[in-house]
Design a protein around this motif. Structure first.
Motif, PDB file in Angstrom:
ATOM      1  N   UNK A  77       0.820  -1.211   0.000  1.00  0.00           N
ATOM      2  CA  UNK A  77       0.000   0.000   0.000  1.00  0.00           C
ATOM      3  C   UNK A  77       0.852   1.259   0.000  1.00  0.00           C
ATOM      4  N   UNK A  78       1.877   1.301   0.867  1.00  0.00           N
ATOM      5  CA  UNK A  78       2.698   2.509   0.975  1.00  0.00           C
ATOM      6  C   UNK A  78       3.440   2.801  -0.322  1.00  0.00           C
ATOM      7  N   UNK A  79       4.025   1.772  -0.920  1.00  0.00           N
ATOM      8  CA  UNK A  79       4.745   1.966  -2.180  1.00  0.00           C
ATOM      9  C   UNK A  79       3.814   2.459  -3.272  1.00  0.00           C
ATOM     10  N   UNK A  80       2.644   1.856  -3.360  1.00  0.00           N
ATOM     11  CA  UNK A  80       1.686   2.248  -4.388  1.00  0.00           C
ATOM     12  C   UNK A  80       1.183   3.668  -4.162  1.00  0.00           C
ATOM     13  N   UNK A  81       0.929   4.035  -2.916  1.00  0.00           N
ATOM     14  CA  UNK A  81       0.421   5.377  -2.603  1.00  0.00           C
ATOM     15  C   UNK A  81       1.439   6.450  -2.966  1.00  0.00           C
ATOM     16  N   UNK A  82       2.694   6.228  -2.594  1.00  0.00           N
ATOM     17  CA  UNK A  82       3.729   7.221  -2.883  1.00  0.00           C
ATOM     18  C   UNK A  82       3.941   7.365  -4.386  1.00  0.00           C
ATOM     19  N   UNK A  83       4.004   6.249  -5.074  1.00  0.00           N
ATOM     20  CA  UNK A  83       4.278   6.290  -6.515  1.00  0.00           C
ATOM     21  C   UNK A  83       3.121   6.887  -7.296  1.00  0.00           C
ATOM     22  N   UNK A 112      12.789   7.569  -1.289  1.00  0.00           N
ATOM     23  CA  UNK A 112      11.761   8.023  -0.351  1.00  0.00           C
ATOM     24  C   UNK A 112      11.021   6.828   0.244  1.00  0.00           C
ATOM     25  N   UNK A 113      10.681   5.865  -0.599  1.00  0.00           N
ATOM     26  CA  UNK A 113       9.962   4.677  -0.125  1.00  0.00           C
ATOM     27  C   UNK A 113      10.842   3.858   0.815  1.00  0.00           C
ATOM     28  N   UNK A 169       9.181  -3.846  -2.379  1.00  0.00           N
ATOM     29  CA  UNK A 169       9.246  -2.428  -2.724  1.00  0.00           C
ATOM     30  C   UNK A 169       9.568  -2.260  -4.202  1.00  0.00           C
ATOM     31  N   UNK A 170      10.585  -2.972  -4.668  1.00  0.00           N
ATOM     32  CA  UNK A 170      11.033  -2.819  -6.055  1.00  0.00           C
ATOM     33  C   UNK A 170       9.941  -3.213  -7.047  1.00  0.00           C
ATOM     34  N   UNK A 171       9.269  -4.341  -6.792  1.00  0.00           N
ATOM     35  CA  UNK A 171       8.257  -4.808  -7.740  1.00  0.00           C
ATOM     36  C   UNK A 171       7.022  -3.919  -7.709  1.00  0.00           C
ATOM     37  N   UNK A 172       6.592  -3.501  -6.513  1.00  0.00           N
ATOM     38  CA  UNK A 172       5.438  -2.603  -6.426  1.00  0.00           C
ATOM     39  C   UNK A 172       5.750  -1.253  -7.067  1.00  0.00           C
ATOM     40  N   UNK A 173       6.967  -0.810  -6.920  1.00  0.00           N
ATOM     41  CA  UNK A 173       7.400   0.450  -7.534  1.00  0.00           C
ATOM     42  C   UNK A 173       7.359   0.338  -9.057  1.00  0.00           C
ATOM     43  N   UNK A 174       7.863  -0.774  -9.571  1.00  0.00           N
ATOM     44  CA  UNK A 174       7.851  -1.003 -11.023  1.00  0.00           C
ATOM     45  C   UNK A 174       6.421  -0.982 -11.559  1.00  0.00           C
ATOM     46  N   UNK A 175       5.531  -1.734 -10.923  1.00  0.00           N
ATOM     47  CA  UNK A 175       4.153  -1.826 -11.408  1.00  0.00           C
ATOM     48  C   UNK A 175       3.455  -0.473 -11.293  1.00  0.00           C
ATOM     49  N   UNK A 237      16.822 -11.988  -1.745  1.00  0.00           N
ATOM     50  CA  UNK A 237      16.086 -10.729  -1.640  1.00  0.00           C
ATOM     51  C   UNK A 237      16.892  -9.580  -2.220  1.00  0.00           C
ATOM     52  N   UNK A 238      18.179  -9.537  -1.903  1.00  0.00           N
ATOM     53  CA  UNK A 238      19.043  -8.483  -2.444  1.00  0.00           C
ATOM     54  C   UNK A 238      19.145  -8.614  -3.966  1.00  0.00           C
ATOM     55  N   UNK A 239      19.307  -9.846  -4.441  1.00  0.00           N
ATOM     56  CA  UNK A 239      19.398 -10.068  -5.876  1.00  0.00           C
ATOM     57  C   UNK A 239      18.127  -9.661  -6.598  1.00  0.00           C
ATOM     58  N   UNK A 240      16.976 -10.051  -6.048  1.00  0.00           N
ATOM     59  CA  UNK A 240      15.698  -9.657  -6.632  1.00  0.00           C
ATOM     60  C   UNK A 240      15.557  -8.130  -6.647  1.00  0.00           C
ATOM     61  N   UNK A 241      15.928  -7.498  -5.549  1.00  0.00           N
ATOM     62  CA  UNK A 241      15.781  -6.047  -5.452  1.00  0.00           C
ATOM     63  C   UNK A 241      16.604  -5.343  -6.525  1.00  0.00           C
TER      64      UNK A 241
END
Length: 259
Positions: A77-83, A112-113, A169-175, A237-241
């Motif tokens: 929710x937070x990532x989507x709201x900010x983006x 920021x996220x 965070x990374x995937x929600x940011x991308x979408x 997790x680091x690799x995915x990010x």
């Protein structure tokens, strides 16, 4: 310096959004529930506070709902709201007319996220501490916990849970950057979260990065239906990010309609 200026501008935008309240309310929700439950059942508190594992047990009970439910949903929710702020206010064109490169804009918003999540972790730990000491102050004859606070253990666990959040965070940011409709990233994130719950009993469930926080919490108490992976999920997790962030950056740079 340009990056810091852009980051500061994005941070000020975030202050006027629901995401800011989501971080604060989400961080203190579980500690408040724990505090109320202990005050209601105060008769058992002397024995609980005399335990030499008091802080470890409080930590575990506080993280149970957080790791499996509240944290992944809060990140979604937070990532989507900010983006989605630029889409909501129809200000992408104004942002892109500024003398600032796409790279700076992309990573400033992402930072920021990430900082918001750090803020969430700090507040949540403060909430855990308060849920431990408030009953001592409010209920007579309840001693202060005898166990010293295991700071090193808590710092390590916080760091690992934070790392496990990064792929989400990374995937929600991308979408969120690709779709104007707020429901698309939220719906996708929710579907992936539900899928991750089902994947806990699959031996290859670790391929879904939304499972990492859950798997880390359940490593000591996996239960009968949870299959713990033989790989290090924190490294994954680091690799995915890194990988998802790079893909998101390329898609953002090459997107024809950025409005």
């Amino acid at each position: 310096m340009m990056f810091l200026h852009v980051f500061n501008s994005e941070w000020r935008k975030k202050k006027r959004s629901l995401a800011s309240w989501l971080v604060v309310l989400g961080a203190f929700f579980t500690p408040v529930i724990v505090t109320i439950a202990r005050l209601v059942n105060y008769e058992s508190l002397p024995q609980i506070y005399a335990s030499d594992r008091f802080w470890n047990l409080l930590w575990s009970s506080s993280w149970e709902s957080m790791a499996i439910f509240l944290l992944p949903l809060g990140v979604i929710l937070a990532t989507s709201l900010v983006t989605q702020l630029e889409y909501k206010n129809n200000t992408w064109k104004q942002v892109h007319t500024l003398p600032v490169g796409f790279t700076t804009i992309f990573f400033a918003k992402l930072m920021v996220i990430v900082v918001m999540m750090l803020q969430f972790f700090v507040l949540f730990n403060i909430g855990i501490y308060l849920s431990g000491v408030l009953p001592c102050l409010l209920v007579p004859d309840i001693p202060y916990p005898t166990q010293p606070i295991p700071f090193q253990y808590f710092i390590k666990e916080n760091a690992l849970f934070f790392i496990d959040c990064l792929p989400i965070i990374a995937l929600q940011y991308l979408i969120s950057l690709q779709f104007r409709n707020f429901l698309v990233p939220v719906g996708a994130g929710f579907a992936l979260w539900v899928g991750s719950l089902a994947a806990l009993s699959w031996k290859f469930g670790y391929v879904i990065p939304y499972t990492y926080g859950m798997l880390h919490y359940l490593k000591d108490n996996p239960g009968g239906k949870v299959i713990l992976p033989l790989v290090n999920v924190h490294v994954l997790a680091v690799g995915y990010f890194v990988g998802i962030t790079l893909v998101g950056y390329v898609l953002y740079r090459t997107k024809k309609d950025k409005s």
